[in-house]
Design a protein around this motif. Structure first.
Motif, PDB file in Angstrom:
ATOM      1  N   ARG A 176     -57.782  33.085 -27.097  1.00  0.00           N
ATOM      2  CA  ARG A 176     -57.996  31.711 -27.538  1.00  0.00           C
ATOM      3  C   ARG A 176     -56.958  30.780 -26.899  1.00  0.00           C
ATOM      4  NH1 ARG A 176     -55.595  28.095 -30.758  1.00  0.00           N
ATOM      5  NH2 ARG A 176     -56.877  26.506 -31.787  1.00  0.00           N
ATOM      6  N   SER A 177     -55.700  31.177 -26.959  1.00  0.00           N
ATOM      7  CA  SER A 177     -54.631  30.342 -26.401  1.00  0.00           C
ATOM      8  C   SER A 177     -54.803  30.148 -24.902  1.00  0.00           C
ATOM      9  CB  SER A 177     -53.255  30.970 -26.685  1.00  0.00           C
ATOM     10  OG  SER A 177     -53.008  30.998 -28.066  1.00  0.00           O
ATOM     11  N   ARG A 178     -55.203  31.218 -24.211  1.00  0.00           N
ATOM     12  CA  ARG A 178     -55.372  31.118 -22.757  1.00  0.00           C
ATOM     13  C   ARG A 178     -56.533  30.198 -22.395  1.00  0.00           C
ATOM     14  NH1 ARG A 178     -54.234  36.900 -22.604  1.00  0.00           N
ATOM     15  NH2 ARG A 178     -56.487  37.215 -22.541  1.00  0.00           N
ATOM     16  N   VAL A 179     -57.655  30.322 -23.111  1.00  0.00           N
ATOM     17  CA  VAL A 179     -58.820  29.485 -22.810  1.00  0.00           C
ATOM     18  C   VAL A 179     -58.527  28.023 -23.147  1.00  0.00           C
ATOM     19  CG1 VAL A 179     -61.247  29.035 -23.370  1.00  0.00           C
ATOM     20  CG2 VAL A 179     -60.468  31.389 -23.051  1.00  0.00           C
ATOM     21  N   VAL A 180     -57.869  27.783 -24.290  1.00  0.00           N
ATOM     22  CA  VAL A 180     -57.478  26.410 -24.647  1.00  0.00           C
ATOM     23  C   VAL A 180     -56.528  25.850 -23.588  1.00  0.00           C
ATOM     24  CG1 VAL A 180     -56.133  25.018 -26.276  1.00  0.00           C
ATOM     25  CG2 VAL A 180     -57.861  26.611 -27.138  1.00  0.00           C
ATOM     26  N   ALA A 181     -55.576  26.654 -23.145  1.00  0.00           N
ATOM     27  CA  ALA A 181     -54.617  26.203 -22.127  1.00  0.00           C
ATOM     28  C   ALA A 181     -55.334  25.804 -20.839  1.00  0.00           C
ATOM     29  CB  ALA A 181     -53.591  27.297 -21.840  1.00  0.00           C
ATOM     30  N   LEU A 182     -56.345  26.575 -20.459  1.00  0.00           N
ATOM     31  CA  LEU A 182     -57.123  26.231 -19.266  1.00  0.00           C
ATOM     32  C   LEU A 182     -57.830  24.895 -19.450  1.00  0.00           C
ATOM     33  CD1 LEU A 182     -58.793  29.549 -18.020  1.00  0.00           C
ATOM     34  CD2 LEU A 182     -57.143  28.126 -16.818  1.00  0.00           C
ATOM     35  N   GLY A 183     -58.473  24.730 -20.607  1.00  0.00           N
ATOM     36  CA  GLY A 183     -59.194  23.485 -20.867  1.00  0.00           C
ATOM     37  C   GLY A 183     -58.270  22.283 -20.875  1.00  0.00           C
ATOM     38  N   GLU A 184     -57.108  22.436 -21.500  1.00  0.00           N
ATOM     39  CA  GLU A 184     -56.159  21.318 -21.567  1.00  0.00           C
ATOM     40  C   GLU A 184     -55.561  21.011 -20.194  1.00  0.00           C
ATOM     41  OE1 GLU A 184     -53.382  22.340 -24.663  1.00  0.00           O
ATOM     42  OE2 GLU A 184     -54.696  21.494 -26.222  1.00  0.00           O
ATOM     43  N   TYR A 187     -57.056  21.531 -17.332  1.00  0.00           N
ATOM     44  CA  TYR A 187     -58.169  20.915 -16.606  1.00  0.00           C
ATOM     45  C   TYR A 187     -58.224  19.424 -16.955  1.00  0.00           C
ATOM     46  CZ  TYR A 187     -63.041  20.974 -14.791  1.00  0.00           C
ATOM     47  OH  TYR A 187     -64.193  20.782 -14.066  1.00  0.00           O
ATOM     48  N   PHE A 188     -58.120  19.136 -18.235  1.00  0.00           N
ATOM     49  CA  PHE A 188     -58.134  17.756 -18.724  1.00  0.00           C
ATOM     50  C   PHE A 188     -56.928  16.976 -18.184  1.00  0.00           C
ATOM     51  CE2 PHE A 188     -56.937  14.484 -21.754  1.00  0.00           C
ATOM     52  CZ  PHE A 188     -58.140  13.835 -21.993  1.00  0.00           C
ATOM     53  N   ASP A 189     -55.744  17.568 -18.299  1.00  0.00           N
ATOM     54  CA  ASP A 189     -54.519  16.894 -17.862  1.00  0.00           C
ATOM     55  C   ASP A 189     -54.560  16.572 -16.368  1.00  0.00           C
ATOM     56  OD1 ASP A 189     -53.469  16.914 -20.415  1.00  0.00           O
ATOM     57  OD2 ASP A 189     -52.222  18.690 -20.094  1.00  0.00           O
ATOM     58  N   ILE A 207     -63.965   7.103 -24.142  1.00  0.00           N
ATOM     59  CA  ILE A 207     -63.458   8.136 -25.038  1.00  0.00           C
ATOM     60  C   ILE A 207     -61.939   8.070 -24.964  1.00  0.00           C
ATOM     61  CG2 ILE A 207     -63.279  10.615 -25.466  1.00  0.00           C
ATOM     62  CD1 ILE A 207     -65.999  10.979 -24.281  1.00  0.00           C
ATOM     63  N   ARG A 208     -61.278   7.970 -26.089  1.00  0.00           N
ATOM     64  CA  ARG A 208     -59.822   7.917 -26.064  1.00  0.00           C
ATOM     65  C   ARG A 208     -59.274   9.269 -25.625  1.00  0.00           C
ATOM     66  NH1 ARG A 208     -59.984   5.374 -31.161  1.00  0.00           N
ATOM     67  NH2 ARG A 208     -58.561   6.900 -32.115  1.00  0.00           N
ATOM     68  N   PRO A 209     -58.390   9.296 -24.625  1.00  0.00           N
ATOM     69  CA  PRO A 209     -57.897  10.560 -24.073  1.00  0.00           C
ATOM     70  C   PRO A 209     -57.322  11.516 -25.116  1.00  0.00           C
ATOM     71  CG  PRO A 209     -57.262   8.761 -22.649  1.00  0.00           C
ATOM     72  CD  PRO A 209     -57.882   8.142 -23.862  1.00  0.00           C
ATOM     73  N   GLU A 210     -56.555  10.984 -26.087  1.00  0.00           N
ATOM     74  CA  GLU A 210     -55.925  11.879 -27.061  1.00  0.00           C
ATOM     75  C   GLU A 210     -56.976  12.566 -27.941  1.00  0.00           C
ATOM     76  OE1 GLU A 210     -56.045   7.736 -28.855  1.00  0.00           O
ATOM     77  OE2 GLU A 210     -55.599   8.649 -26.900  1.00  0.00           O
ATOM     78  N   LEU A 211     -58.087  11.858 -28.245  1.00  0.00           N
ATOM     79  CA  LEU A 211     -59.158  12.469 -29.026  1.00  0.00           C
ATOM     80  C   LEU A 211     -59.912  13.482 -28.176  1.00  0.00           C
ATOM     81  CD1 LEU A 211     -60.723   9.521 -31.083  1.00  0.00           C
ATOM     82  CD2 LEU A 211     -59.331  11.418 -31.909  1.00  0.00           C
ATOM     83  N   ALA A 212     -60.151  13.126 -26.918  1.00  0.00           N
ATOM     84  CA  ALA A 212     -60.877  14.021 -26.020  1.00  0.00           C
ATOM     85  C   ALA A 212     -60.136  15.340 -25.857  1.00  0.00           C
ATOM     86  CB  ALA A 212     -61.075  13.350 -24.661  1.00  0.00           C
ATOM     87  N   LYS A 213     -58.821  15.269 -25.681  1.00  0.00           N
ATOM     88  CA  LYS A 213     -58.035  16.493 -25.487  1.00  0.00           C
ATOM     89  C   LYS A 213     -58.073  17.369 -26.735  1.00  0.00           C
ATOM     90  CE  LYS A 213     -53.633  18.101 -23.617  1.00  0.00           C
ATOM     91  NZ  LYS A 213     -52.385  17.696 -22.973  1.00  0.00           N
TER      92      LYS A 213
END
Length: 204
Positions: free
Chosen positions: A94-102, A104-106, A181-187
């Motif tokens: 879970r942590s690894r997949v979330v880290a990838l998504g975040e 990607y977003f960043d 979309i507000r970035p902080e909500l999107a993340k």
């Protein structure tokens, strides 16, 4: 013992073309990041390089290949960011997949022109081999982070849909052409997406 094969030496012409390719990629990148792809032309690039347009085309074939080389540099930067995120994440999937998504977003928020260039340049045309390999590599990275089986089509499809969901959120957050979309909500929503998806992970 056998002696190692000598490294083939490049001809003067080949060295010259390699030099043009390297310099043209960096200058084209500067122009694209400042003004977008529409700011780039073969004539302008040749003038900045102090070479003829013919020499530029000898090195690349056409202007699209110059842009592809900028995309390749951007793809390497994104891949490095994603790998660093996985390496520093907690070891559970879970942590690894979330880290990838975040990550990607960043990256998209920090480098919106690079991001759109990678995924939207000539998107209506046939995808080229390098882009296909790059996107396949990103999917493999995601599958590995999620401890899934890359050989199972159902697992590949699962993470492809998750990636598409995150990509859509990032796309609207970086280019709010419809409703911002507000970035902080999107993340934050990326974490919710991952959590929701992982509860539906296919058993086989």
């Amino acid at each position: 013992p056998m002696s190692p094969k000598p490294t083939p030496t490049l001809s003067r012409r080949e060295r010259n073309l390699a030099d043009i390719r390297a310099r043209a990629t960096l200058i084209a990148e500067q122009i694209i990041l400042a003004e977008g792809v529409e700011g780039l032309s073969a004539r302008r690039l040749a003038q900045e390089l102090k070479v003829s347009v013919g020499s530029l085309y000898n090195a690349f074939g056409d202007l699209h290949q110059v842009i592809r080389s900028v995309i390749a540099r951007s793809a390497e930067m994104l891949a490095s960011s994603l790998m660093a995120a996985v390496d520093t994440a907690a070891p559970d999937k879970r942590s690894r997949v979330v880290a990838l998504g975040e990550a990607y977003f960043d990256f998209a928020m920090a480098e919106p022109r690079r991001w759109s260039l990678m995924f939207e340049y000539r998107a209506e045309l046939e995808i080229d081999d390098k882009a296909r390999d790059f996107q396949g590599g990103l999917l493999d990275m995601l599958i590995a982070a999620g401890e899934a089986d890359p050989k199972l089509d159902i697992h590949r499809q699962f993470f492809l849909v998750l990636w598409a969901s995150v990509h859509g959120v990032v796309s609207l957050a970086t280019r709010p052409t419809i409703i911002a979309i507000r970035p902080e909500l999107a993340k934050k929503y990326i974490t919710d997406l991952v959590d929701s998806a992982l509860t539906r992970f296919p058993a086989d």
